[in-house]
Write a protein that holds these residues in place. Structure first.
Motif, mmCIF file in Angstrom:
data_model
loop_
_atom_site.group_PDB
_atom_site.id
_atom_site.type_symbol
_atom_site.label_atom_id
_atom_site.label_comp_id
_atom_site.label_asym_id
_atom_site.label_seq_id
_atom_site.Cartn_x
_atom_site.Cartn_y
_atom_site.Cartn_z
ATOM 1 N N VAL A 158 26.381 -36.855 -20.702
ATOM 2 C CA VAL A 158 25.707 -37.756 -20.072
ATOM 3 C C VAL A 158 25.881 -39.183 -20.949
ATOM 4 N N ASN A 159 25.560 -40.115 -19.817
ATOM 5 C CA ASN A 159 25.610 -41.516 -20.428
ATOM 6 C C ASN A 159 24.270 -41.619 -21.251
ATOM 7 N N ARG A 187 28.928 -41.571 -24.327
ATOM 8 C CA ARG A 187 28.716 -40.274 -23.590
ATOM 9 C C ARG A 187 28.455 -39.473 -24.649
ATOM 10 N N ARG A 188 27.345 -38.525 -24.353
ATOM 11 C CA ARG A 188 26.843 -37.442 -25.402
ATOM 12 C C ARG A 188 26.474 -36.149 -24.932
ATOM 13 N N PRO A 189 26.671 -34.998 -25.292
ATOM 14 C CA PRO A 189 26.069 -33.956 -24.645
ATOM 15 C C PRO A 189 24.555 -33.521 -24.944
ATOM 16 N N LEU A 190 23.845 -33.296 -23.982
ATOM 17 C CA LEU A 190 22.419 -33.188 -24.201
ATOM 18 C C LEU A 190 21.862 -32.052 -23.275
ATOM 19 N N ARG A 191 20.802 -31.378 -23.732
ATOM 20 C CA ARG A 191 20.198 -30.296 -22.937
ATOM 21 C C ARG A 191 19.362 -31.093 -21.946
ATOM 22 N N PRO A 264 39.330 -36.234 -20.507
ATOM 23 C CA PRO A 264 39.146 -36.320 -22.197
ATOM 24 C C PRO A 264 38.076 -35.383 -22.508
ATOM 25 N N GLU A 265 37.121 -35.166 -21.854
ATOM 26 C CA GLU A 265 35.972 -34.245 -22.252
ATOM 27 C C GLU A 265 36.491 -32.565 -22.009
ATOM 28 N N HIS A 266 37.683 -32.324 -21.428
ATOM 29 C CA HIS A 266 37.915 -31.047 -21.127
ATOM 30 C C HIS A 266 37.941 -30.302 -22.311
ATOM 31 N N PRO A 267 37.441 -28.915 -22.327
ATOM 32 C CA PRO A 267 37.011 -27.965 -23.476
ATOM 33 C C PRO A 267 38.427 -27.853 -24.025
ATOM 34 N N LEU A 268 39.557 -27.674 -23.539
ATOM 35 C CA LEU A 268 40.648 -27.332 -23.763
ATOM 36 C C LEU A 268 41.673 -28.426 -24.654
ATOM 37 N N VAL A 269 41.167 -29.658 -24.523
ATOM 38 C CA VAL A 269 41.989 -30.525 -25.012
ATOM 39 C C VAL A 269 42.169 -30.484 -26.586
ATOM 40 N N ASN A 270 41.098 -29.780 -27.450
ATOM 41 C CA ASN A 270 41.178 -29.574 -28.814
ATOM 42 C C ASN A 270 42.105 -28.666 -29.018
ATOM 43 N N LYS A 484 8.769 -46.423 -28.187
ATOM 44 C CA LYS A 484 10.158 -46.467 -28.454
ATOM 45 C C LYS A 484 10.643 -45.148 -28.564
ATOM 46 N N PRO A 485 11.790 -44.579 -28.230
ATOM 47 C CA PRO A 485 12.265 -43.435 -28.323
ATOM 48 C C PRO A 485 13.166 -43.377 -29.519
ATOM 49 N N SER A 486 13.466 -42.246 -30.033
ATOM 50 C CA SER A 486 14.640 -42.279 -31.103
ATOM 51 C C SER A 486 15.874 -42.237 -30.823
ATOM 52 N N SER A 487 16.697 -42.538 -31.750
ATOM 53 C CA SER A 487 18.182 -42.686 -31.489
ATOM 54 C C SER A 487 18.680 -41.379 -31.166
ATOM 55 N N SER A 488 17.982 -40.325 -31.679
ATOM 56 C CA SER A 488 18.579 -38.867 -31.534
ATOM 57 C C SER A 488 18.327 -38.353 -30.131
ATOM 58 N N GLY A 489 17.785 -39.007 -29.159
ATOM 59 C CA GLY A 489 17.915 -38.677 -27.789
ATOM 60 C C GLY A 489 16.638 -37.832 -27.822
ATOM 61 N N ASP A 490 15.528 -37.860 -28.563
ATOM 62 C CA ASP A 490 14.095 -37.339 -28.176
ATOM 63 C C ASP A 490 13.385 -38.157 -27.570
#
Length: 859
Positions: A158-159, A187-191, A264-270, A484-490
């Protein structure tokens, strides 16, 4: 006795009070009348209040609402507030004021401004999306989506804006920064909670045929959904033997693949990146993480990318092709992998040229069939030579070439046949398959905010979930002073442990409440339904009442909502239809966009803005008065930040609401862009002054004048026609022309003045009501039917005849219609100005009834 002057303040206050006290615009279902539901796009009550750009759409819908009541319709014309969202929360963070308080203040400002303009809203139906009585049902609709399998949780890329502490939609990001505040976005992975809008993609396309929307709007929705038929093709990385699947609409070009590109986010890149390329790949991926999807896919931008060091095996000819990563490939579209065919794809061609990659043409271009693809400076044969030499990209039809290997050969057949043949081969050898793909992604529905609807979901320790029942709603957020939300995404809600961690009274289990909130889109997805039955505490709406009012007959708003709001609302509506809660397939039968109102804005070289009144012009250049700083001139969308947002309050004070309404509509065609000019309002004010003077004049009488009646009935016909076509500017022009002609009569028949009051009423209702009352009207014009014209008054009894002698026009006369040729000729001969040209014998006469007589004389 001195005639009264037009006092807009007295008149407007008087009639607004009468309308409100008598509840003249209250809508009640009445099956003895045809219904008409007209709706403005849900306004967000910002702290800046209304500016005159907003007034355009609201005035147009009010004209139509009043007109439809005159035509005998039972009109529903409601208003409310889209009051949840990020701007209110950010203001609360900056000022320490609770968003509920600032939202109510903003709503009060908007309400006052709209009422000052005399709009005929049914104010008894007013509500705000941030009211628990409303969002109880937003939460209930979410539970219906959840139970139907349309809402699920997933880890998504996500953005995320650390400064705002929340996920942002692609449309809320510009050049790697949030539009709200200009903060960096990563860009960050979040549930996240996600809504399965893709399940309705085909219906969202097909049902566009059921509705009356502008073609460009339908096209925007089609492009956003992006349905395309093609094939999934399975490539294998040479060393790891990992499979990469690419989607393409042109499988016939498979022999022309010279490289692969992964997101660039494709799981096979690594896994596939070689040690030698690892550092460069990681650096590039970090750079891409700051960009929005819209920026990455901009066709005009320069192509960038990095080679992974790995190679893929082309399944059709076992050719090895290098695997790159590039930002123009998104994981959210297709499979996150693209096969590069530079000879026949514009984007791939640019990429290949940038990185000096091989270009293999596999289509012999049919240049004769596509003449529009031939540049003016080239001959068709030249284009063909350049394509076959790999110097030009060809994206149209032709015959397959260089496309044969082993058991697979499509050489010599046309593009469409080649597509079918290559996919048949891929499916037979289990190396690919036919498929349909969509650009549309499932809707990311979570926000890490306080000022939004809490999700009605409980999470249990064993991983199961429960949606709250309707008797447990609304679920209100806890009271907070720190938003104010936290920088962790909560979300800020996560701070309140005793709200989050509870014992579920229905199951007796310990549970955690969801701490994310819904996006602002949620409340505006269904508000049109709540307007049908806004005070119902037992259900979101009564089905019989919904069946009476729906669909919305006319929806009016800005083109900026052409995709997301409209797409989301249509999606929710279709889910509700499938659940049996609504009776129509589509919510908005007819939709129209108002044109943007822009104002001249002057930008200072330092980036600030200077208001027009502080600017002088000299030889086509602009300077700030006092400092003589040279300014940059530009026409811009109105905005308070650019000091060109004209508010209606001052205009209403100086000229009156009716003058403002008239000018808003008179500026130009409703759906076209218009440039604001405060001074030009004087013209509409003068028109209303003249109208008022005619009504109050001593010449107003009870006599009938035939020519005045003709003018009046023609005006009825013309204004009705223009209102129906939403050509409000020409309707006003017709009324202005009428005033010019009518004022020439020695007396002013009251019957015709009453007609004018009825026609003017939708546009300038205050002055029309006052004039109607003065002329003896016993009820508000709201209840007076729109006049009908008498066809007899549209028939001309006289016409203009043109008289020519020896090919030259010698005169024009207004004479009785259908005058015989002999009588006309006899009349002409008696006219001294013509007789002098009638020398010699008349050898020929050409007569065109009701138009012309041409006389030829022998010299």
């Amino acid at each position: 006795m001195e005639k009264p002057k037009y006092d807009h303040k007295r008149i407007e206050q008087k009639w607004q009070r009468i309308w409100e006290d008598r509840e003249l615009f209250k809508a009640i279902p009445d099956r003895s009348k045809p219904k008409y539901y007209i709706l403005d796009m849900f306004p967000y009550p910002s702290g800046a209040g209304l500016h005159v750009g907003h007034v355009t759409g609201y005035t147009a819908t009010d004209i139509l609402a009043r007109y439809k009541r005159q035509k005998g319709f039972n009109v529903l014309h409601p208003i409310g507030w889209d009051s949840f969202g990020l701007p209110a929360e950010q203001y609360a963070i900056r000022t320490g004021t609770h968003p509920a308080m600032t939202t109510e203040q903003n709503i009060s400002t908007y309400r006052r401004q709209l009422k000052s303009l005399g709009y005929s809203y049914d104010w008894s139906r007013e509500f705000a999306t941030s009211d628990p009585k409303y969002y109880k049902w937003t939460q209930w609709i979410f539970t219906q989506l959840y139970e139907k399998g349309m809402a699920y949780e997933a880890e998504m890329l996500v953005n995320f804006c650390p400064a705002l502490g929340t996920v942002l939609a692609n449309e809320e990001v510009e050049e790697g920064r949030s539009k709200e505040g200009g903060h960096p976005v990563e860009r960050r992975p979040l549930r996240q909670w996600v809504l399965k809008i893709t399940a309705y993609a085909d219906r969202l396309i097909q049902d566009l045929d059921l509705i009356d929307w502008p073609d460009h709007l339908k096209k925007l929705q089609l492009n956003w959904i992006g349905r395309s038929e093609g094939a999934k093709i399975h490539f294998v990385e040479k060393k790891t033997q990992k499979q990469m699947t690419a989607f393409t609409t042109c499988p016939n070009t498979l022999f022309g693949v010279t490289f692969m590109v992964l997101s660039p986010e494709h799981p096979l890149v690594n896994e596939i990146t070689t040690p030698e390329q690892k550092k460069e790949v990681e650096s590039y991926r970090k750079l891409v993480a700051t960009k929005s999807d819209l920026e990455r896919t901009d066709l005009a931008k320069e192509k960038t990318g990095v080679w992974t060091g790995a190679y893929a095996v082309n399944p059709v000819n076992e050719r090895l092709v290098p695997i790159w990563i590039a930002d123009y490939v998104l994981m959210s579209y297709g499979t996150g992998a693209v096969m590069g065919v530079p000879a026949h794809d514009v984007r791939d061609f640019a990429f290949a040229k940038k990185f000096d990659l091989e270009i293999i043409p596999v289509i012999f271009p049919d240049v004769d069939a596509y003449p529009d693809q031939i540049p003016e400076d080239l001959k068709p044969e030249d284009v063909k030579i350049e394509v076959l030499a790999g110097k030009r990209c060809w994206t149209e039809g032709g015959l397959a070439i260089h496309s044969s290997w082993g058991s697979c050969s499509i050489d010599g057949i046309n593009v469409e046949e080649a597509k079918k043949a290559i996919v048949d081969w891929l499916e037979k050898h289990q190396k690919g398959e036919r498929t349909v793909n969509y650009k549309l992604r499932d809707w990311l529905f979570s926000r890490q905010r306080y000022w939004g609807e809490p999700f009605p979901i409980l999470h249990f320790p064993d991983g199961t979930k429960r949606a709250l029942d309707v008797d447990e709603l609304p679920l209100c957020p806890p009271q907070l002073t720190d938003f104010k939300p936290s920088s962790s995404g909560d979300s800020p809600l996560a701070k309140v442990k005793d709200w989050v961690e509870i014992i579920d009274l229905k199951t007796g289990k310990s549970a955690k409440r969801e701490t994310n909130t819904m996006p602002q889109w949620a409340g505006s997805c269904w508000y049109y339904l709540r307007f049908c039955d806004p005070h119902n505490d037992k259900e979101a709406w009564d089905k019989e009442i919904e069946r009476y009012w729906m669909p919305v007959d006319l929806y009016v708003g800005g083109v900026e909502h052409a995709v997301l709001h409209l797409l989301y609302a249509r999606f929710w509506h279709k889910v509700l239809y499938d659940c049996g809660y609504v009776s129509t397939l589509e919510p908005f039968q007819t939709l129209r966009n108002q044109g943007l109102v822009i104002a001249r804005s002057y930008q200072h070289p330092n980036g600030g803005y200077v208001p027009p009144e502080e600017v002088r012009e000299e030889n086509g250049e602009y300077f700030q008065i006092g400092t003589n700083e040279k300014l940059i001139s530009q026409v811009d969308k109105m905005a308070k930040s650019k000091l060109n947002g004209v508010i209606p309050d001052d205009i209403v004070e100086d000229f009156g609401a009716d003058s403002l309404r008239m000018y808003e509509m008179f500026m130009g065609p409703f759906d076209k862009e218009k440039v604001w000019n405060t001074e030009a309002i004087q013209g509409c004010r003068r028109f209303l002054n003249r109208f008022y003077d005619l009504v109050m004049s001593d010449k107003a009488c009870d006599e009938e004048i035939e020519e005045a009646l003709k003018l009046g009935h023609r005006l009825v016909r013309d204004v009705e026609k223009e209102i129906e076509a939403m050509q409000f500017n020409t309707a006003i022009a017709k009324m202005m022309e009428f005033i010019n002609a009518f004022s020439q009569f020695p007396k002013y028949p009251k019957t015709v003045l009453r007609l004018l009051c009825q026609l003017l009423y939708p546009f300038a209702p205050h002055i029309a009501e006052e004039a109607w009352e003065h002329l003896g009207g016993m009820d508000s014009l709201t209840h007076i039917p729109f006049p009908s014209y008498d066809p007899a008054y549209l028939i001309d009894t006289t016409v203009i005849y043109v008289v020519q002698v020896n090919g030259k026009v010698r005169g024009k006369w207004m004479l009785p219609k259908d005058m015989p040729e002999e009588e006309l000729l006899a009349f002409i001969k008696t006219q001294p100005n013509i007789a002098k040209y009638l020398t010699g014998n008349i050898s020929k006469v050409v007569f065109v009834s009701n138009k012309l007589i041409s006389i030829v004389c022998d010299v």
